[in-house]
Design an enzyme around this catalytic site. Structure first.
Site, PDB file in Angstrom:
ATOM      1  N   ARG A  35       0.834  -1.217   0.000  1.00 12.03           N
ATOM      2  CA  ARG A  35       0.000   0.000   0.000  1.00 12.03           C
ATOM      3  C   ARG A  35       0.863   1.260   0.000  1.00 12.03           C
ATOM      4  NH1 ARG A  35      -2.316   2.260   4.285  1.00 12.03           N
ATOM      5  NH2 ARG A  35      -2.386   0.340   5.485  1.00 12.03           N
ATOM      6  N   LYS A  95      -8.996   1.741 -19.361  1.00 15.63           N
ATOM      7  CA  LYS A  95      -9.441   1.913 -20.752  1.00 15.63           C
ATOM      8  C   LYS A  95      -8.267   1.718 -21.720  1.00 15.63           C
ATOM      9  CE  LYS A  95     -13.180   3.273 -18.557  1.00 15.63           C
ATOM     10  NZ  LYS A  95     -13.986   2.266 -17.904  1.00 15.63           N
TER      11      LYS A  95
HETATM   12  C1  LIG Z   1     -13.732   9.333 -18.846  1.00 14.08           C
HETATM   13  C2  LIG Z   1     -13.738   8.382 -17.686  1.00 14.08           C
HETATM   14  N1  LIG Z   1     -13.086   8.712 -16.560  1.00 14.08           N
HETATM   15  C3  LIG Z   1     -13.068   7.904 -15.480  1.00 14.08           C
HETATM   16  C4  LIG Z   1     -13.726   6.691 -15.498  1.00 14.08           C
HETATM   17  C5  LIG Z   1     -13.698   5.830 -14.270  1.00 14.08           C
HETATM   18  O1  LIG Z   1     -12.779   4.813 -14.432  1.00 14.08           O
HETATM   19  P1  LIG Z   1     -12.824   3.424 -13.617  1.00 14.08           P
HETATM   20  O2  LIG Z   1     -14.029   2.691 -14.084  1.00 14.08           O
HETATM   21  O3  LIG Z   1     -11.515   2.801 -13.974  1.00 14.08           O
HETATM   22  O4  LIG Z   1     -12.915   3.778 -12.183  1.00 14.08           O
HETATM   23  C6  LIG Z   1     -14.403   6.285 -16.648  1.00 14.08           C
HETATM   24  C7  LIG Z   1     -15.120   4.998 -16.673  1.00 14.08           C
HETATM   25  O5  LIG Z   1     -15.795   4.656 -17.600  1.00 14.08           O
HETATM   26  C8  LIG Z   1     -14.417   7.154 -17.777  1.00 14.08           C
HETATM   27  O6  LIG Z   1     -15.075   6.845 -18.891  1.00 14.08           O
END
Ligand SMILES: Cc1ncc(COP(=O)(O)O)c(C=O)c1O
Length: 392
Positions: free
Chosen positions: A58, A208
């Protein structure tokens, strides 16, 4: 790593080196929660940060460290910290600047959970947020108060692909001595380098494009070294949203091909957006690569390609949008984005079903809005798939 290396070289090499003990070329997964010290003095020095070392995951872990160094190199930041998810990055990064009594000005067009954090969680902690239309940076300016401690935005924005002028918001922040923060998830550092345009901190859902394969959750915060240290120590260690070494390794591996995947996905997205733009069953296409997109000129200035996310309004509204989502055969009916696989969602019936209709209309999430994340399949097959679904 040497300075001045190109993005592709950094994507492959930054943060990583063969293991001196074993010669292992790939970064090992240090799947260990804890690390031993030779004696009490050594552990005390590591705890007290007089000596660099690892003691508890952590607080730090060599696999996670490799990812952090790669992220800092790619985004052009002094330092980075990796987190358990994009939301862990966003919430921790904001809490790195904002305390009770403070005020944030944020774009209204944001990923839903980021919006909720700013609209609902910050007030529970005694801070407040004013939401503005960030495609008009002067709205940021007029919302600034004496206690404003952060300007927060996302571009291109989810799911309507709004484009905000990054340099203009960064300049506003600098003029007022207010830090600026961007969610750079949709573009990734391949397409957009916000820190070079003057933004203070960049955050990502590494789940993503950085990961790219839909198999690991993660997040990233990149910015000034002192700030990253403070967020790691004062926020992440206590809130606990750290990434696992295995997920850090999957994301490291994903980043090796980011600069190859992303332009290919963007090229397909451009063709699909053009196809949709001419389709008689499509009312409107939101894609910054189309000359009639209101943010096209700004996107040309600040992005290398226009991204692999598209949204479009199907004629016929809610039911017609659902029909397209139900009708596809190659696109996966799935949330998230940035995968090798192409994904589709009808926003009003799925991701935004809990948002009152008037609220979602205000940010452009109309009844027939369908969002696409374009993957790495043959673009001709994807176009054919959408064409047959639009004909149903
Ligand atoms: C533009 C954007 N930012 C942040 C997030 C949040 O990411 P996470 O699902 O990894 O927490 C998302 C999730 O779809 C997103 O599309």
């Amino acid at each position: 790593m040497q300075n001045g290396l190109r993005f592709a070289t950094l994507a492959v090499h930054a943060g990583e080196a063969p293991c001196p003990a074993t010669g292992a070329l790939d970064t090992p997964i240090y799947q260990s929660t804890t690390f031993v010290s030779a004696n009490a003095d050594e552990m005390a020095a590591v705890y007290g940060e007089q000596k660099f070392g690892y003691m508890y995951t952590r607080y730090g872990n060599p696999t996670i460290r490799a990812l952090e160094e790669k992220l800092a190199a790619l985004e052009g930041g002094e330092a980075a910290v990796a987190t358990a998810s994009g939301m862990a990055a966003i919430s921790s990064a904001i809490l790195g600047f904002v305390k009770a009594g403070d005020h944030v000005v944020a774009s209204r067009s944001l990923y839903g959970a980021a919006y909720h954090f700013l609209a609902d969680k910050l007030p529970r902690m005694g801070a407040s947020t004013t939401f503005v239309d960030s495609t008009h940076p002067d709205e940021f300016e007029s919302a600034i108060r004496p206690n404003t401690r952060l300007l927060y935005f996302e571009t291109p924005s989810n799911p309507v692909l709004g484009i905000t002028d990054i340099a203009a918001v960064a300049a506003l922040g600098r003029a007022g001595g207010i830090p600026t923060m961007i969610d750079n998830t949709f573009a990734s550092p391949v397409l957009q380098q916000p820190l070079a345009l003057g933004v203070t901190v960049s955050v990502h859902s590494a789940t993503k494009y950085l990961c790219g394969h839909g198999d690991a959750m993660g997040g990233a915060i990149i910015g000034p070294r002192d700030y990253i240290r403070a967020v790691s120590r004062d926020v992440l260690r206590d809130f606990g949203g750290v990434i696992s070494p295995f997920n850090a390794w999957l994301i490291l591996r994903g980043i090796h091909t980011l600069h190859v995947r992303m332009p290919a996905q963007c090229a397909s997205a451009q063709k699909i957006a053009e196809f949709l733009g001419h389709h008689p069953r499509v009312e409107r296409v939101n894609y910054p690569g189309l000359p009639k997109h209101p943010g096209h000129e700004i996107a040309c200035r600040q992005m290398r390609h226009f991204g692999a996310m598209i949204s479009f309004e199907v004629k016929g509204g809610y039911e017609a949008g659902k029909r397209v989502m139900d009708g596809v055969k190659i696109f996966a009916r799935a949330a998230s984005l940035g995968d090798t696989r192409s994904l589709i969602v009808h926003s009003a019936s799925t991701s935004h079903q809990a948002v009152p209709r008037e609220e979602r209309l205000k940010v452009g999430i109309t009844d027939g809005l369908v969002r696409l994340s374009i993957g790495l399949e043959a673009v001709e097959d994807l176009i054919q798939d959408l064409d047959q679904a639009l004909a149903l």
